[in-house]
Design an enzyme around this catalytic site. Structure first.
Site, PDB file in Angstrom:
ATOM      1  N   ASP A 214       0.815  -1.225   0.000  1.00 48.13           N
ATOM      2  CA  ASP A 214       0.000   0.000   0.000  1.00 48.13           C
ATOM      3  C   ASP A 214       0.844   1.268   0.000  1.00 48.13           C
ATOM      4  O   ASP A 214       2.069   1.216   0.172  1.00 48.13           O
ATOM      5  CB  ASP A 214      -0.962  -0.005   1.205  1.00 48.13           C
ATOM      6  CG  ASP A 214      -0.272  -0.433   2.505  1.00 48.13           C
ATOM      7  OD1 ASP A 214       0.966  -0.413   2.559  1.00 48.13           O
ATOM      8  OD2 ASP A 214      -0.976  -0.773   3.471  1.00 48.13           O
TER       9      ASP A 214
ATOM     10  N   ASP B  98      -7.228  -1.881  14.207  1.00 48.95           N
ATOM     11  CA  ASP B  98      -8.628  -2.240  13.929  1.00 48.95           C
ATOM     12  C   ASP B  98      -8.729  -3.553  13.149  1.00 48.95           C
ATOM     13  O   ASP B  98      -9.781  -3.875  12.604  1.00 48.95           O
ATOM     14  CB  ASP B  98      -9.346  -1.106  13.188  1.00 48.95           C
ATOM     15  CG  ASP B  98      -8.728  -0.790  11.832  1.00 48.95           C
ATOM     16  OD1 ASP B  98      -7.788  -1.496  11.410  1.00 48.95           O
ATOM     17  OD2 ASP B  98      -9.192   0.162  11.170  1.00 48.95           O
TER      18      ASP B  98
ATOM     19  N   HIS C 114      -6.951  -4.418  10.423  1.00 44.99           N
ATOM     20  CA  HIS C 114      -6.720  -4.379   8.977  1.00 44.99           C
ATOM     21  C   HIS C 114      -5.414  -5.040   8.571  1.00 44.99           C
ATOM     22  O   HIS C 114      -4.448  -5.071   9.330  1.00 44.99           O
ATOM     23  CB  HIS C 114      -6.815  -2.945   8.415  1.00 44.99           C
ATOM     24  CG  HIS C 114      -5.725  -2.007   8.825  1.00 44.99           C
ATOM     25  ND1 HIS C 114      -5.972  -0.732   9.275  1.00 44.99           N
ATOM     26  CD2 HIS C 114      -4.380  -2.128   8.828  1.00 44.99           C
ATOM     27  CE1 HIS C 114      -4.831  -0.117   9.521  1.00 44.99           C
ATOM     28  NE2 HIS C 114      -3.848  -0.951   9.266  1.00 44.99           N
TER      29      HIS C 114
ATOM     30  N   GLU D 285      -9.594  -1.695   5.600  1.00 47.53           N
ATOM     31  CA  GLU D 285     -10.272  -1.309   6.832  1.00 47.53           C
ATOM     32  C   GLU D 285     -11.521  -2.164   7.059  1.00 47.53           C
ATOM     33  O   GLU D 285     -12.010  -2.811   6.115  1.00 47.53           O
ATOM     34  CB  GLU D 285     -10.673   0.171   6.739  1.00 47.53           C
ATOM     35  CG  GLU D 285      -9.504   1.121   6.563  1.00 47.53           C
ATOM     36  CD  GLU D 285      -8.646   1.272   7.819  1.00 47.53           C
ATOM     37  OE1 GLU D 285      -8.582   0.346   8.639  1.00 47.53           O
ATOM     38  OE2 GLU D 285      -8.014   2.333   7.965  1.00 47.53           O
TER      39      GLU D 285
END
Ligand code: GLP
Length: 264
Positions: free
Chosen positions: A67, A138, A140, A145
């Site tokens: 990413d 979270d 990911h 997400e």
């Protein structure tokens, strides 16, 4: 899933580096999928050491990063491209043209085409042999997400406020943290032949337990790893602290070691 629990972060990094180095030696022209964040830093440092002291060569290796922040130029010191150049690529003998990080400066109307071409480039290189992953607070993987489709592909994603807060530590006070990123999808990641998932520290214990032992759900995209046939999970004892099957993982690792031991 093979769950390996190590005493501390240093040992996690060494174990992970041993696996990456093993692949690079057995298949010198392999394709690696790489991650950023604090977690893989120890792995990269160890690979640099193996290159420097033991002649591990990356001359024929190709890499694809997961990413990149949308809007940041490759030369921006906060970009993931810069992170990779500084912490790994610039310190080993990899050819710069064999390294790919999504381009955060891709024009908005060319994004779809660009993301498709990133995936095509992965396929043209023979696909990813080994994908390194960390986990966000979270749950990911890459920047997928909560709510990302488990068959998602490379695309632009909107970051969760929690992720923006977590990552603000890499930016100066008052600086705007990017709100979008280009990210491989969960589906892209699951196509890798093998996955190496790393986590360390108490702060990750709860989410690691949900990812590995909870239901497979797009609310914790790391849980999709439960669907992959060849995943090694390397944790330090703190990140493993909330696993229900902790004793079993330790027991099965010990049993595996015995089986691999030469018989007298
Ligand atoms: C970012 C990256 C992820 C990484 C995560 C965790 O969100 N996109 O690939 O796993 O950070 O980072 P850290 O290892 O610093 O906890």
């Amino acid at each position: 899933m093979r769950v390996i629990i190590k005493e501390d972060y240093r040992e996690v990094s060494r174990e992970a580096a041993g696996m990456v180095a093993g692949l690079v030696k057995s298949k010198p022209c392999c394709t690696l999928g790489l991650a950023t964040g604090s977690t893989p830093l120890g792995l990269y440092n160890e690979l640099v050491r193996l290159h420097r002291d033991e002649g591990l060569s990356f001359a024929r290796v190709k890499t694809f990063n997961l990413d990149e922040y949308y809007g940041l130029a490759p030369e921006d010191s906060r970009s993931y491209r810069h992170f990779m150049d500084e912490n790994l690529f610039g310190k080993i003998d990899i050819r710069p043209e064999n390294t790919s990080v999504p381009d955060g400066r891709t024009e908005i109307d060319k994004l779809e085409e660009y993301c498709t071409s990133y995936e095509e480039k992965i396929r043209a290189s023979g696909g990813i042999d080994l994908q390194v992953l960390g986990i966000g607070s979270d749950g990911h993987i890459a920047f997928n997400e909560p709510g990302s489709s488990l068959s998602s592909r490379t695309r632009i994603v909107s970051l969760d406020p929690q992720t923006i807060r977590d990552n603000s530590r890499f930016f100066n006070k008052g600086e705007r943290v990017p709100e979008f990123a280009l990210s491989m999808g969960v589906g892209t990641i699951l196509e890798s032949r093998e996955i190496l998932f790393l986590a360390s520290g108490e702060g990750k214990a709860e989410i690691v337990a949900r990812a590995l032992e909870g239901p497979v759900t797009s609310m914790v995209t790391a849980s999709a790893l439960q669907l992959h046939p060849k995943v090694s999970i390397i944790l330090d004892s703190q990140a493993a602290g909330k696993l229900r099957r902790l004793q079993y993982y330790r027991f099965s690792e010990e049993a595996e070691r015995k089986i691999r031991m030469p018989l007298f």
